[in-house]
Design a protein around this motif. Structure first.
Motif, PDB file in Angstrom:
ATOM      1  N   ASP A 379       8.803 -26.180 -20.780  1.00 48.48           N
ATOM      2  CA  ASP A 379       8.237 -25.915 -19.450  1.00 48.48           C
ATOM      3  C   ASP A 379       8.225 -24.421 -19.152  1.00 48.48           C
ATOM      4  O   ASP A 379       7.259 -23.894 -18.578  1.00 48.48           O
ATOM      5  CB  ASP A 379       9.042 -26.649 -18.376  1.00 48.48           C
ATOM      6  CG  ASP A 379       8.782 -28.151 -18.353  1.00 48.48           C
ATOM      7  OD1 ASP A 379       7.757 -28.584 -18.925  1.00 48.48           O
ATOM      8  OD2 ASP A 379       9.612 -28.878 -17.780  1.00 48.48           O
ATOM      9  N   ALA A 380       9.307 -23.734 -19.533  1.00 52.46           N
ATOM     10  CA  ALA A 380       9.391 -22.296 -19.282  1.00 52.46           C
ATOM     11  C   ALA A 380       8.317 -21.541 -20.061  1.00 52.46           C
ATOM     12  O   ALA A 380       7.686 -20.609 -19.537  1.00 52.46           O
ATOM     13  CB  ALA A 380      10.780 -21.785 -19.661  1.00 52.46           C
ATOM     14  N   VAL A 381       8.081 -21.938 -21.310  1.00 56.61           N
ATOM     15  CA  VAL A 381       7.049 -21.297 -22.125  1.00 56.61           C
ATOM     16  C   VAL A 381       5.674 -21.554 -21.539  1.00 56.61           C
ATOM     17  O   VAL A 381       4.851 -20.639 -21.359  1.00 56.61           O
ATOM     18  CB  VAL A 381       7.119 -21.809 -23.580  1.00 56.61           C
ATOM     19  CG1 VAL A 381       5.909 -21.319 -24.378  1.00 56.61           C
ATOM     20  CG2 VAL A 381       8.413 -21.355 -24.249  1.00 56.61           C
ATOM     21  N   HIS A 382       5.398 -22.820 -21.220  1.00 58.74           N
ATOM     22  CA  HIS A 382       4.055 -23.188 -20.772  1.00 58.74           C
ATOM     23  C   HIS A 382       3.756 -22.710 -19.359  1.00 58.74           C
ATOM     24  O   HIS A 382       2.581 -22.580 -18.984  1.00 58.74           O
ATOM     25  CB  HIS A 382       3.871 -24.699 -20.893  1.00 58.74           C
ATOM     26  CG  HIS A 382       3.858 -25.175 -22.304  1.00 58.74           C
ATOM     27  ND1 HIS A 382       4.413 -26.371 -22.718  1.00 58.74           N
ATOM     28  CD2 HIS A 382       3.368 -24.585 -23.432  1.00 58.74           C
ATOM     29  CE1 HIS A 382       4.262 -26.502 -24.018  1.00 58.74           C
ATOM     30  NE2 HIS A 382       3.628 -25.437 -24.474  1.00 58.74           N
ATOM     31  N   VAL A 389       1.667 -23.310 -28.474  1.00 61.05           N
ATOM     32  CA  VAL A 389       2.145 -24.555 -29.074  1.00 61.05           C
ATOM     33  C   VAL A 389       3.659 -24.457 -29.252  1.00 61.05           C
ATOM     34  O   VAL A 389       4.157 -23.534 -29.907  1.00 61.05           O
ATOM     35  CB  VAL A 389       1.467 -24.815 -30.435  1.00 61.05           C
ATOM     36  CG1 VAL A 389       2.030 -26.074 -31.087  1.00 61.05           C
ATOM     37  CG2 VAL A 389      -0.047 -24.933 -30.257  1.00 61.05           C
ATOM     38  N   THR A 390       4.384 -25.389 -28.668  1.00 61.28           N
ATOM     39  CA  THR A 390       5.838 -25.426 -28.830  1.00 61.28           C
ATOM     40  C   THR A 390       6.217 -26.505 -29.839  1.00 61.28           C
ATOM     41  O   THR A 390       5.535 -27.533 -29.973  1.00 61.28           O
ATOM     42  CB  THR A 390       6.539 -25.707 -27.492  1.00 61.28           C
ATOM     43  OG1 THR A 390       5.966 -26.879 -26.892  1.00 61.28           O
ATOM     44  CG2 THR A 390       6.376 -24.539 -26.541  1.00 61.28           C
ATOM     45  N   GLY A 431       4.476 -29.809 -30.433  1.00 62.65           N
ATOM     46  CA  GLY A 431       3.259 -29.477 -31.164  1.00 62.65           C
ATOM     47  C   GLY A 431       3.431 -29.437 -32.665  1.00 62.65           C
ATOM     48  O   GLY A 431       2.453 -29.444 -33.413  1.00 62.65           O
ATOM     49  N   PHE A 432       4.642 -29.373 -33.143  1.00 66.62           N
ATOM     50  CA  PHE A 432       4.950 -29.464 -34.569  1.00 66.62           C
ATOM     51  C   PHE A 432       6.418 -29.837 -34.713  1.00 66.62           C
ATOM     52  O   PHE A 432       7.220 -29.596 -33.808  1.00 66.62           O
ATOM     53  CB  PHE A 432       4.657 -28.148 -35.311  1.00 66.62           C
ATOM     54  CG  PHE A 432       5.419 -26.955 -34.809  1.00 66.62           C
ATOM     55  CD1 PHE A 432       6.672 -26.629 -35.319  1.00 66.62           C
ATOM     56  CD2 PHE A 432       4.875 -26.133 -33.830  1.00 66.62           C
ATOM     57  CE1 PHE A 432       7.375 -25.525 -34.855  1.00 66.62           C
ATOM     58  CE2 PHE A 432       5.561 -25.008 -33.363  1.00 66.62           C
ATOM     59  CZ  PHE A 432       6.810 -24.709 -33.878  1.00 66.62           C
TER      60      PHE A 432
END
Length: 695
Positions: A379-382, A389-390, A431-432
């Motif tokens: 959430d912090a990244v997005h 992509v996390t 995402g991976f």
């Protein structure tokens, strides 16, 4: 001139009958190298212009930045400038500055004074505060696992003590700090060791405690001692209280314990079986479910360095491409994570992938707890950039099984993680899935057998990930690969080149997304794990006595064959097609492995690995179409051949080094003729194929 005898040709068949490739990849995204944390003063000595130039020659353009602080129970101050939540005392929760300033060439980790783990996966120089013999220190669980941050029911937290051997236990002495557990259970393990698949946690007959009020609790757990190898305290309801004068809500979330003891209680008092000490060798081994990332300025660890983000991006190692950037998970805060992404974007550095945490399965925490932290970090990244992509968690191994402290009914760490994210409808943020691939802990013994066994090992790993509920559409990433996680002579000899070629070739043929070579930076030979292993290391170059890259290693030349001969450098799309040799040993293992790609320039390239240490083979290459028509190479082909005639290693302890160190032999030959594969060799054959012959 030595003329090698030409063996009877064996067919290598490239199967084009499906009409579409097994997988597609772009080399500048798929093939990369890993940059890790280092010891004191090693970053400056390693990241020199000479060493960087040498590293770049491997052609590995994608970079993953490994977060050693996460392995060491540390908070990463990725920017030395920032702010404390309690600035007056230079302590609390740290957030690095997101304002670009002076170039960051070096960063550090900070130890956690509320640490509960005895061991860690980095320098392993810390210790648990649960049995350090000091009642003024304490372990505290991670406040970010509280309902306030997860917006879900709080999961129990726990501590587990290894007794070292079977002990008779009927009592506990728990010295609570603040906040304390109101409801908790004291349990014993029924297994004969911590990995016993039949082991279960059972609450002591008098071990179910409710309505506790903290302080020092001496508990009579059973009327008669019970034999066990491990004891756990499982905490389910917190007092929610904070120390006097606290103004930070996080101080009152979770659980805190100053000291624990487990033993027997009789008329003479409490007899503790827990060893007290301030090192992993003097105290009983403790494990905890999570740790509070609270720390102080004085907790900086000078023995562990991370290369500064500016240093890496400006070195040329990233080739101007997005780097796979790490953020902390188990020992960090969402605020620090968001600040890192903002800083990168304000600096103008490209970032498209963020790996959340590293080796979370190796920290003995519950996957459900990691999932809760993962979601907050994602959430912090997005919130800064929703297009990033996390992924994660860089599993120690594709097979991630649980052990005693939080084993539960389902022992698959990965499956429980995936199921937890799915239950929260958060698989879209995965995402991976990344995992490390070091197939052999034992770096002694017959090496040829290891090379031949690897195919089945990697296939089983990839199948296990899918069996563990990793969705078929979720890309798989090998975040680190190499012969072993432990150094030895074999890593500096030809088998390292053979295995690395097999790892990447087979992973791409099985649908892999990216593979990152560990040991990208120049290094020196060491013996790390087994005396019989001799001296060697994961490294693309071996350094001289001044730390400068001097001798390219087989790992280096295998990487160059991969990036410069087999694939076409750049962003062009490559198709991987099935290819196989019919040559088998007595156990049915392929003595020669084959990996075929169709390149953007129209050429076909086959990477052939002869894993037979004693015999040469010859490859007669055929391309088989859907209608039964066959094709072969037309005209001349280019051949790169790397074998023991090009490289030899002198085994001399710490002074071990190459005594012959030549690049792969490059030649041209008639494409209709078979290609020689010397014993223990990597050979790349490249050319165009003829029109189909009538079937």
């Amino acid at each position: 001139m030595i003329v090698l005898p030409v063996p009877i040709p064996d067919p290598i068949v490239v199967d084009l009958s499906a009409g579409k490739p097994l997988n597609v990849f772009r080399p500048d995204e798929a093939f990369g190298g890993g940059l890790d944390g280092m010891g004191r003063d090693e970053v400056a000595a390693t990241y020199t212009p000479r060493n960087i130039k040498a590293m770049r020659q491997a052609g590995l353009r994608k970079i993953t930045y490994r977060l050693r602080t996460e392995l060491g129970n540390q908070v990463w101050h990725w920017n030395p400038d920032g702010r404390w939540s309690d600035p007056a005392h230079a302590q609390g929760y740290w957030t690095s500055s997101d304002k670009p300033g002076a170039p960051i060439r070096l960063s550090h980790g900070y130890d956690l004074p509320r640490r509960g783990m005895t061991n860690d996966n980095a320098n392993n120089a810390g210790y648990s505060r649960l049995d350090d013999g000091d009642a003024s220190t304490f372990w505290k669980s991670n406040p970010y696992l509280d309902t306030r941050y997860t917006h879900a029911p709080a999961r129990p937290q726990w501590l587990a003590a290894e007794l070292g051997e079977t002990k008779a236990i009927d009592a506990a002495r728990l010295t609570w700090a603040t906040p304390y557990a109101v409801d908790y259970k004291v349990q014993y393990w029924t297994g004969h060791d911590d990995w016993d698949p039949d082991g279960r946690w059972v609450t002591f007959p008098h071990g179910d405690v409710t309505g506790a009020t903290g302080g020092v609790a001496t508990l009579k757990l059973a009327d008669a001692p019970i034999s066990t190898v491990m004891v756990r305290v499982l905490m389910s309801r917190s007092s929610g209280t904070a120390p006097k004068g606290s103004t930070d809500v996080r101080d009152g979330l979770g659980y805190a314990l100053a000291e624990v003891g487990f033993g027997t209680l009789d008329a003479n008092g409490f007899h503790d079986e827990i060893r007290k000490g301030r090192s992993r060798t003097t105290q009983s081994v403790m494990h905890v479910s999570s740790t509070d990332p609270w720390h102080r300025a004085v907790d900086r660890d000078p023995e562990l360095e991370q290369p500064g983000l500016d240093l890496v991006y400006r070195s040329g190692l990233t080739s101007g491409l997005p780097m796979m950037v790490p953020v902390g998970a188990l020992f960090d805060t969402p605020d620090n994570v968001a600040a890192e992404i903002r800083w990168l974007k304000r600096r103008g550095y490209p970032v498209d992938q963020v790996e959340i945490g590293e080796e979370a399965d190796g920290q003995y925490n519950a996957p459900e707890d990691y999932a809760a932290l993962y979601e907050q970090m994602a959430d912090a990244v997005h919130a800064v950039d929703p297009k990033i992509v996390t992924g994660g968690p860089s599993l120690q191994n594709a097979v991630a099984d649980m052990w005693g402290p939080d084993a539960g009914e389902d022992r698959s760490w990965t499956r429980r993680l995936i199921d937890a994210l799915a239950a929260h409808d958060r698989l879209k943020d995965l995402g991976f899935v990344s995992f490390e691939h070091y197939p052999f802990d034992d770096v002694c013994g017959p090496v040829e057998d290891k090379l031949l066994d690897h195919d089945a090992l990697l296939d089983a790993d990839l199948q296990r990930l899918r069996d563990d509920h990793v969705p078929a559409a979720t890309p798989l990433v090998i975040s680190e690969y190499g012969f072993s996680a432990y150094s030895g002579r074999v890593m500096s000899e030809m088998p390292a080149a053979l295995l690395n070629a097999d790892i990447v070739g087979r992973f791409m043929a099985r649908g892999g997304k990216q593979a990152f070579l560990f040991g990208y930076t120049p290094n020196q030979p060491i013996n790390q794990h087994q005396a019989c292993a001799g001296y060697g290391n994961m490294m693309t170059w071996q350094t001289d006595e001044n730390g400068s890259a001097k001798w390219p290693s087989p790992t280096f030349y295998a990487a160059r064959l991969l990036t410069q001969a087999w694939s076409q450098p750049g962003h062009g799309q490559h198709g991987v097609w099935p290819a196989a040799s019919s040559v088998r040993d007595a156990k049915g293992r392929a003595l020669v492995s084959a990996y075929a790609v169709h390149r953007p320039d129209g050429a076909w390239a086959l990477m052939l690995v002869n894993r037979d240490a004693k015999a040469a083979h010859a490859a007669a290459m055929t391309f088989k179409g859907a209608d039964g028509h066959t094709q072969g190479f037309a005209g001349p082909v280019e051949v790169w051949r790397y074998d023991r005639s090009r490289y030899a290693w002198k085994d001399a302890g710490e002074k071990s080094r190459p005594v012959r160190d030549l690049p792969p032999l490059r030649l041209r030959q008639d494409g209709t003729k078979s290609v020689l594969l010397p014993p223990w060799s990597v050979v790349v054959v490249r050319g165009v194929i003829s029109p189909p012959a009538p079937g």
